[in-house]
Design a protein around this motif. Structure first.
Motif, short mmCIF file in Angstrom:
data_model
loop_
_atom_site.label_atom_id
_atom_site.label_comp_id
_atom_site.label_asym_id
_atom_site.label_seq_id
_atom_site.Cartn_x
_atom_site.Cartn_y
_atom_site.Cartn_z
N LEU A 1 0.87 -1.17 0.00
CA LEU A 1 0.00 0.00 0.00
C LEU A 1 0.91 1.22 0.00
CD1 LEU A 1 -1.72 -2.39 1.20
CD2 LEU A 1 -3.09 -0.63 2.31
N TRP A 2 0.92 1.91 -1.12
CA TRP A 2 2.04 2.78 -1.45
C TRP A 2 1.58 4.19 -1.74
CZ3 TRP A 2 6.89 2.15 -0.61
CH2 TRP A 2 7.87 2.78 -1.36
N ARG A 3 2.27 5.18 -1.18
CA ARG A 3 2.08 6.56 -1.61
C ARG A 3 2.79 6.74 -2.94
NH1 ARG A 3 3.92 10.63 0.11
NH2 ARG A 3 2.16 12.02 -0.15
N PRO A 4 2.36 7.72 -3.76
CA PRO A 4 3.00 7.92 -5.07
C PRO A 4 4.47 8.28 -4.92
CG PRO A 4 0.90 9.06 -4.98
CD PRO A 4 1.21 8.60 -3.58
N GLN A 5 5.35 7.31 -5.16
CA GLN A 5 6.78 7.51 -5.11
C GLN A 5 7.42 6.61 -6.16
OE1 GLN A 5 8.64 7.27 -1.20
NE2 GLN A 5 6.63 7.48 -0.27
N ARG A 6 8.73 6.70 -6.26
CA ARG A 6 9.44 5.78 -7.15
C ARG A 6 9.23 4.34 -6.70
NH1 ARG A 6 15.30 8.40 -6.81
NH2 ARG A 6 14.57 8.61 -4.67
N ILE A 7 9.07 3.45 -7.67
CA ILE A 7 8.93 2.03 -7.36
C ILE A 7 10.13 1.30 -7.97
CG2 ILE A 7 7.56 -0.04 -7.63
CD1 ILE A 7 5.10 1.60 -7.64
N PRO A 8 11.15 0.94 -7.18
CA PRO A 8 12.32 0.24 -7.72
C PRO A 8 11.93 -1.07 -8.39
CG PRO A 8 12.71 1.00 -5.48
CD PRO A 8 11.26 1.19 -5.75
N GLU A 9 12.78 -1.52 -9.29
CA GLU A 9 12.47 -2.73 -10.05
C GLU A 9 12.28 -3.94 -9.14
OE1 GLU A 9 14.49 -5.27 -13.71
OE2 GLU A 9 15.08 -3.19 -13.33
N THR A 10 12.98 -3.95 -8.00
CA THR A 10 12.84 -5.08 -7.08
C THR A 10 11.41 -5.23 -6.60
OG1 THR A 10 15.08 -4.56 -6.35
CG2 THR A 10 13.84 -6.12 -5.02
N PHE A 11 10.65 -4.13 -6.61
CA PHE A 11 9.28 -4.18 -6.11
C PHE A 11 8.38 -5.02 -7.01
CE2 PHE A 11 9.12 -0.13 -3.29
CZ PHE A 11 10.27 -0.56 -2.65
N LEU A 12 8.91 -5.45 -8.15
CA LEU A 12 8.12 -6.34 -9.01
C LEU A 12 7.83 -7.67 -8.31
CD1 LEU A 12 9.83 -5.70 -12.46
CD2 LEU A 12 7.62 -4.85 -11.69
N ARG A 13 8.51 -7.94 -7.19
CA ARG A 13 8.23 -9.15 -6.43
C ARG A 13 6.89 -9.07 -5.70
NH1 ARG A 13 12.38 -12.65 -4.88
NH2 ARG A 13 11.33 -12.97 -2.89
N VAL A 14 6.33 -7.87 -5.58
CA VAL A 14 5.12 -7.73 -4.79
C VAL A 14 3.94 -8.36 -5.53
CG1 VAL A 14 5.92 -5.60 -3.74
CG2 VAL A 14 4.41 -5.48 -5.71
N LYS A 15 2.97 -8.79 -4.75
CA LYS A 15 1.74 -9.36 -5.31
C LYS A 15 0.91 -8.27 -5.97
CE LYS A 15 -2.53 -11.66 -3.82
NZ LYS A 15 -3.26 -12.21 -2.65
N GLU A 16 0.86 -7.10 -5.33
CA GLU A 16 -0.01 -6.03 -5.80
C GLU A 16 0.46 -4.71 -5.21
OE1 GLU A 16 -4.76 -6.14 -6.63
OE2 GLU A 16 -4.08 -6.68 -4.63
N VAL A 17 0.39 -3.65 -6.00
CA VAL A 17 0.67 -2.31 -5.51
C VAL A 17 -0.65 -1.55 -5.47
CG1 VAL A 17 1.93 -0.15 -5.88
CG2 VAL A 17 2.99 -2.33 -6.48
#
Length: 406
Positions: free
Chosen positions: A177-193
């Motif tokens: 659950l993310w505020r609008p910020q940069r999303i590093p490529e590693t975050f592709l591991r997440v199920k859902e943003v």
């Protein structure tokens, strides 16, 4: 298995309600891995103080409920100890903009000054300061001086804690659950943003506020230079360059969050008997909610008395994380959409721009002379599921009340 979530937040009044909602869940429903704190509504150090205060109050509330033979509640908090870490203090570009004109300088309507007996001591501050670690070991894994408390303080930057949490959990098992910020490529591991931000078919909520000479909150007099915009939602406007850098996600814009409210009368009816019985949580929440409803009356003349309505923006995202399998959740009919955030327009900064043209998509990433910005590319651009319907639009205020106080 409980849903595993990370909450990136800037608490803030509705953000605190969102965190309380997450912590009030049953342990089999959700595991809150991490609370990442960032500037936004207020400066990040005030965000940190508010979260520590929240845990302090919940520990007191648990003791009060136990002594009074009540169900302790807040099962997620008692079953799991989330890491708390400090993140971004400034936007990616441009001048910092805060929403303390609504939330108060401290984010909770001046509660730390008006209700000092509800605040924790300042002894906790060193637990988040990397300079106080003589061995250079930046993360406090055992809880340090707060070993018996409900959270784990970290001296690492929040993004490192997020990456650690993603490494330690299986891919596609964590919801962010993310505020609008940069999303590093590693975050592709997440199920859902999941992001609360933007406004598509609703007017924005960033506006000029006139001075009020009798206003008791000095920070309201500091907003004379706010740029007027009829279209920007605060999160998207405050860090438009970061909001423009998104991946596939679920977006909760004002279009849906404005339909999830709690009224002053509804809140007063629920909290009054608990105040009379001495609930620490009721006293704490009542203090900052009182400020909120008074502010709504000043800023919106139609919001008066028990009919005043507070929109519960961030709690809607948490409610989705807890109940995403409910079939009543639904994205907008045209989802996924390519939604971009305007970053530089004089009157349109923070605006959600949606390409509604019914045009043939182009395979490949090359930008053609007729497609500046790769709006038609099948591989480029954002793929955003703009959420449009929820299972709790008509009674979300009662959901919050039942979860926090029921």
């Amino acid at each position: 298995m409980a849903r595993r979530i990370i909450i990136d937040t800037d608490p803030g009044i509705d953000d605190i309600l969102a965190l309380l909602l997450a912590l009030s869940a049953k342990p089999e429903e959700v595991e809150l891995l991490l609370i990442s704190l960032t500037f936004g509504n207020i400066e990040v150090q005030n965000c940190l103080r508010n979260v520590v205060s929240m845990f302090h109050i919940l520990e007191r509330e648990t003791q009060w409920r136990r002594e009074n033979g009540r169900s302790e509640g807040f099962g997620t908090m008692r079953a799991f100890r989330p890491v708390v870490a400090v993140g971004a203090q400034d936007p990616l570009e441009d001048q910092k903009m805060l929403a303390d004109y609504f939330h108060g300088t401290d984010g909770l309507g001046g509660i730390h000054a008006s209700h000092p007996h509800l605040a924790p001591s300042q002894a906790w501050e060193h637990l988040f300061d990397p300079a106080t670690d003589p061995n250079g070991i930046q993360s406090v894994r055992t809880g340090g001086d707060l070993g018996d408390h409900s959270f784990i303080p970290s001296k690492l930057p929040a993004y490192k804690e997020i990456l650690r949490a993603l490494r330690e959990n299986e891919p596609d098992s964590v919801t962010l659950l993310w505020r609008p910020q940069r999303i590093p490529e590693t975050f592709l591991r997440v199920k859902e943003v999941v992001v609360m931000g933007g406004a598509v078919n609703e007017p924005g909520n960033v506006s000029h506020i006139r001075k009020h000479p009798a206003d008791p909150y000095p920070n309201l007099n500091q907003v004379e230079n706010l740029q007027v915009t009829p279209v920007g939602e605060f999160n998207a406007y405050a860090d438009a360059f970061a909001a423009a850098r998104q991946l596939t996600l679920r977006l909760f814009p004002l279009d849906i969050t404005l339909r999830h409210n709690i009224s002053r009368g509804q809140f007063r009816k629920a909290v009054t008997p608990l105040l009379e019985k001495g609930s620490p949580l009721a006293e704490w929440v009542n203090a900052f909610m009182g400020h909120t409803f008074r502010t709504l009356e000043r800023l919106h003349p139609g919001h008066v008395g028990d009919d005043a309505q507070l929109s519960l923006h961030d709690p809607v995202c948490v409610w989705y994380a807890l109940t995403s399998e409910d079939p009543h959740w639904a994205p907008a009919p045209n989802s996924p959409e390519d939604i971009r955030i305007e970053t530089t327009g004089q009157w349109t900064r923070g605006m959600c721009v949606v390409d509604h043209r019914n045009r043939h998509r182009i395979e490949g990433d090359e930008e053609s002379s007729s497609d500046h910005g790769l709006w038609l590319s099948a591989r480029a651009g954002n793929r955003i599921y703009r959420m449009d319907k929820s299972p709790a639009e008509s009674n979300f205020g009662q959901v919050i009340i039942d979860k926090l106080f029921g």
